[in-house]
Design an enzyme around this catalytic site. Structure first.
Site, mmCIF file in Angstrom:
data_model
loop_
_atom_site.group_PDB
_atom_site.id
_atom_site.type_symbol
_atom_site.label_atom_id
_atom_site.label_comp_id
_atom_site.label_asym_id
_atom_site.label_seq_id
_atom_site.Cartn_x
_atom_site.Cartn_y
_atom_site.Cartn_z
ATOM 1 N N CYS A 113 25.715 1.550 51.666
ATOM 2 C CA CYS A 113 25.211 2.932 51.799
ATOM 3 C C CYS A 113 25.137 3.399 53.249
ATOM 4 C CB CYS A 113 23.841 3.053 51.153
ATOM 5 S SG CYS A 113 23.921 2.830 49.366
ATOM 6 N N HIS A 254 20.367 9.511 53.805
ATOM 7 C CA HIS A 254 21.058 8.900 52.668
ATOM 8 C C HIS A 254 20.312 9.272 51.391
ATOM 9 C CE1 HIS A 254 23.004 6.191 50.022
ATOM 10 N NE2 HIS A 254 21.980 5.359 49.914
ATOM 11 N N ASN A 284 23.311 8.767 43.819
ATOM 12 C CA ASN A 284 23.651 8.016 45.034
ATOM 13 C C ASN A 284 25.148 7.710 45.023
ATOM 14 O OD1 ASN A 284 23.957 6.172 47.096
ATOM 15 N ND2 ASN A 284 22.250 4.850 46.463
HETATM 16 O O1 UT7 Z 1 21.199 3.083 48.328
HETATM 17 C C1 UT7 Z 1 20.930 1.736 48.407
HETATM 18 C C2 UT7 Z 1 19.505 1.500 48.459
HETATM 19 N N1 UT7 Z 1 18.930 1.604 47.152
HETATM 20 C C3 UT7 Z 1 17.747 2.149 47.025
HETATM 21 O O2 UT7 Z 1 17.210 2.635 47.989
HETATM 22 C C4 UT7 Z 1 17.077 2.100 45.674
HETATM 23 C C5 UT7 Z 1 15.682 1.631 45.861
HETATM 24 N N2 UT7 Z 1 14.923 1.484 44.644
HETATM 25 C C6 UT7 Z 1 14.560 2.534 43.849
HETATM 26 O O3 UT7 Z 1 14.958 3.655 44.081
HETATM 27 C C7 UT7 Z 1 13.563 2.276 42.747
HETATM 28 O O4 UT7 Z 1 13.025 0.992 42.887
HETATM 29 C C8 UT7 Z 1 14.150 2.430 41.317
HETATM 30 C C9 UT7 Z 1 14.425 3.885 41.041
HETATM 31 C C10 UT7 Z 1 15.395 1.587 41.180
HETATM 32 C C11 UT7 Z 1 13.097 1.956 40.304
HETATM 33 O O5 UT7 Z 1 11.904 2.718 40.444
HETATM 34 P P1 UT7 Z 1 10.493 1.992 40.513
HETATM 35 O O6 UT7 Z 1 9.497 3.048 40.636
HETATM 36 O O7 UT7 Z 1 10.566 0.960 41.611
HETATM 37 O O8 UT7 Z 1 10.398 1.352 39.084
HETATM 38 P P2 UT7 Z 1 10.182 -0.177 38.705
HETATM 39 O O9 UT7 Z 1 11.428 -0.951 38.923
HETATM 40 O O10 UT7 Z 1 8.923 -0.650 39.355
HETATM 41 O O11 UT7 Z 1 9.919 -0.061 37.168
HETATM 42 C C12 UT7 Z 1 8.741 0.568 36.633
HETATM 43 C C13 UT7 Z 1 8.800 0.543 35.128
HETATM 44 C C14 UT7 Z 1 9.146 -0.841 34.577
HETATM 45 O O12 UT7 Z 1 8.455 -0.992 33.359
HETATM 46 P P3 UT7 Z 1 7.084 -1.813 33.298
HETATM 47 O O13 UT7 Z 1 7.428 -3.197 33.774
HETATM 48 O O14 UT7 Z 1 6.144 -1.111 34.193
HETATM 49 O O15 UT7 Z 1 6.717 -1.736 31.847
HETATM 50 C C15 UT7 Z 1 10.611 -0.758 34.298
HETATM 51 O O16 UT7 Z 1 11.023 -1.640 33.293
HETATM 52 O O17 UT7 Z 1 9.848 1.405 34.680
HETATM 53 C C16 UT7 Z 1 10.769 0.681 33.860
HETATM 54 N N3 UT7 Z 1 12.105 1.192 34.086
HETATM 55 C C17 UT7 Z 1 12.594 2.243 33.427
HETATM 56 N N4 UT7 Z 1 12.093 3.032 32.473
HETATM 57 C C18 UT7 Z 1 12.853 4.041 32.007
HETATM 58 C C19 UT7 Z 1 13.032 0.765 34.978
HETATM 59 N N5 UT7 Z 1 14.131 1.511 34.889
HETATM 60 C C20 UT7 Z 1 13.894 2.446 33.950
HETATM 61 C C21 UT7 Z 1 14.648 3.508 33.420
HETATM 62 N N6 UT7 Z 1 14.092 4.269 32.465
HETATM 63 N N7 UT7 Z 1 15.895 3.786 33.857
#
Ligand code: UT7
Length: 328
Positions: A113, A254, A284
Site C-alpha cells: 500500500c 492511503h 482499498n
Molecule cells: O492497506 C493495508 C493496511 N490495512 C489496513 O490498514 C487494515 C487495517 N485493519 C482494519 O481496517 C480493521 O481491523 C478491519 C476493518 C479489517 C476489521 O475491523 P475491526 O474493527 O478491527 O474488527 P475486528 O477484526 O476486531 O472484528 C470485530 C468483530 C468480530 O466478531 P466478534 O469476535 O467480536 O464476535 C469479527 O468476527 O466483527 C466481526 N467481523 C465481521 N462482521 C461482519 C469481522 N469481519 C466482519 C465482516 N462483517 N466483514
C-alpha cells in the site's frame, strides 16, 4: 533541483461490488462494513484478460494525452504493484510495450500500500540527480485477483484500480519537497501477506488447497500499527516542513479504513474538508489509492500553484511514509 508532478490520470474498471452484493456471498452486512471501514462499494475488473498492466496501461495513455507528449519522451517507467500480471516480466515493461515508450527503461516496485509513495520518491531521485527529465510513476493493483471472497475479514476491504503521474524538473521552490519513508519487516512480515506463489512456497496442489494464493491479514494488528505510523509520520512531515493545519491544503492519505484516515487527520488538527477520502466508492486499491486521490483532486480543479499537499501511507511489510508536495 526538485521533481514536480506535471500530469495525473486514473483508471477504475466499470464493474462494481456493493456491500449488498457481499451480503449475498458472506456473513456480513452493509452497516458493519460502513461503520468499521467507511466502504460502500469497490470497483472490480471482471474481464479476466485485463490484468494490472491493462489498468496501468490505460493510465499511461491518458498521462501522455494530458501532458501532450509522445511516449518516446518518457525515460523511465516505475509501476508500483503487488499484483503484477506475472512474477516476471515486470508489469512496467508490459506498460512500456503498450504505449510504445521505446526510450524508457522500466521496473516494478513492491511496497504494497506504500508502493506509490515509495515509487514517487524513487523516481524523484532520478529527476533531482539530473539523470532524467520525464518519468512516469503508476500505482495499480488488481486486488480482486488475490482476494479470497470466502474470507469476510479481507473481501470487504479491497478493490481494483490504478492511477499515476508524470514527474519532471520543478520550478524553484516547488515539487516534492520532503519525503520520509520507513519499513519494519521484523514486526510487520507476519500480519499482512500472501504466502503462496513465491520461492518459499511455490504453487502446488497443497498451496492451492490451503488458500495460500490469497491475501491474509491480521486486521487488528495492522489497524493498530497503521493508526500510530500514519499519524506519527504526518506529524513528523508537518514538523520538518513548518506546516500547520492552516497552511496545509490537502491531506492525501492511503485509503485503507476511514477510521485510520480520521485518526491521522485528528492528530494533524485538520478539519474534514481538507482530508481527501474516496474509500466509500473504491475501497482499498493498494498502490492505487493515493494517485487516484490526486487525479480526482486535479479533475475537480482543487490543485493550484502553491497548494500544500501531505501524503501518508501504510501497508504490508510493514512499509509506511509521508511526503510533502508544493503544487506548481
Ligand atoms: O492497506 C493495508 C493496511 N490495512 C489496513 O490498514 C487494515 C487495517 N485493519 C482494519 O481496517 C480493521 O481491523 C478491519 C476493518 C479489517 C476489521 O475491523 P475491526 O474493527 O478491527 O474488527 P475486528 O477484526 O476486531 O472484528 C470485530 C468483530 C468480530 O466478531 P466478534 O469476535 O467480536 O464476535 C469479527 O468476527 O466483527 C466481526 N467481523 C465481521 N462482521 C461482519 C469481522 N469481519 C466482519 C465482516 N462483517 N466483514
Amino acid at each position: 533541483m526538485k521533481a514536480a508532478i506535471t500530469a495525473t490520470a486514473k483508471y477504475l474498471p466499470d464493474g462494481v461490488i456493493t456491500n449488498f452484493d457481499l451480503e449475498r456471498l458472506l456473513e456480513t452486512n452493509d452497516e458493519w462494513i460502513r461503520s468499521r471501514t467507511g466502504i460502500s462499494e469497490r470497483r472490480i475488473e471482471k474481464d479476466p484478460s485485463r490484468a494490472t498492466s491493462f489498468l496501468c496501461g490505460e493510465v499511461a495513455k491518458q498521462l501522455l494525452d494530458k501532458r501532450g507528449i509522445p511516449a518516446t519522451d518518457i525515460e523511465l517507467i516505475i509501476v508500483a504493484t503487488m499484483t503484477p500480471d506475472m512474477l516476471f516480466p515486470a508489469t512496467a515493461c508490459l506498460v512500456q510495450g503498450i504505449i510504445g515508450a521505446d526510450n524508457a527503461w522500466a521496473f516494478d516496485l513492491n511496497a504494497a500500500c506504500s508502493g506509490f509513495i515509495f515509487a514517487l520518491n524513487t523516481a524523484a531521485q532520478f529527476i533531482e540527480s539530473g539523470a532524467h527529465k520525464k518519468v512516469m510513476v503508476i500505482g495499480g493493483d488488481k486486488m480482486s485477483s488475490i482476494v479470497d471472497y470466502a474470507d469476510r475479514s479481507t473481501a470487504i476491504l479491497f478493490g481494483d484500480g490504478a492511477a499515476g503521474v508524470i514527474l519532471e524538473p520543478a520550478d524553484e521552490g516547488y515539487g516534492i519537497l520532503d519525503a520520509k519513508l520507513y519499513a519494519d519487516g521484523a514486526n510487520g512480515k507476519d500480519h499482512l501477506l500472501m504466502t503462496g506463489g513465491g520461492s518459499l512456497h511455490p504453487a502446488t496442489a497443497e498451496t492451492v488447497e490451503k488458500r495460500m494464493h490469497f491475501i491474509h491479514q491480521d486486521g487488528k494488528q495492522v489497524f493498530k500499527a497503521a493508526v500510530t505510523a500514519m499519524a506519527d509520520t504526518a506529524a513528523e512531515i508537518m514538523q520538518r516542513n513548518g506546516l500547520n493545519a492552516e497552511n496545509i491544503s490537502w491531506l492525501v492519505p492511503h485509503q485503507a479504513n476511514q477510521r485510520i484516515i480520521h485518526a491521522t487527520a485528528e492528530r494533524m488538527g485538520l478539519s474534514d474538508e481538507k482530508v481527501i477520502s474516496n474509500i466509500a466508492n473504491y475501497g482499498n486499491t493498494t498502490a492505487g489509492t493515493i494517485p487516484i486521490c490526486l487525479a480526482e483532486l486535479e479533475e475537480q480543479g482543487k490543485l493550484h500553484r502553491d497548494s500544500n499537499l501531505v501524503m501518508v501511507s501504510f501497508g504490508a511489510g510493514y512499509t509506511w511514509g509521508g511526503m510533502y508536495v508544493k503544487w506548481q
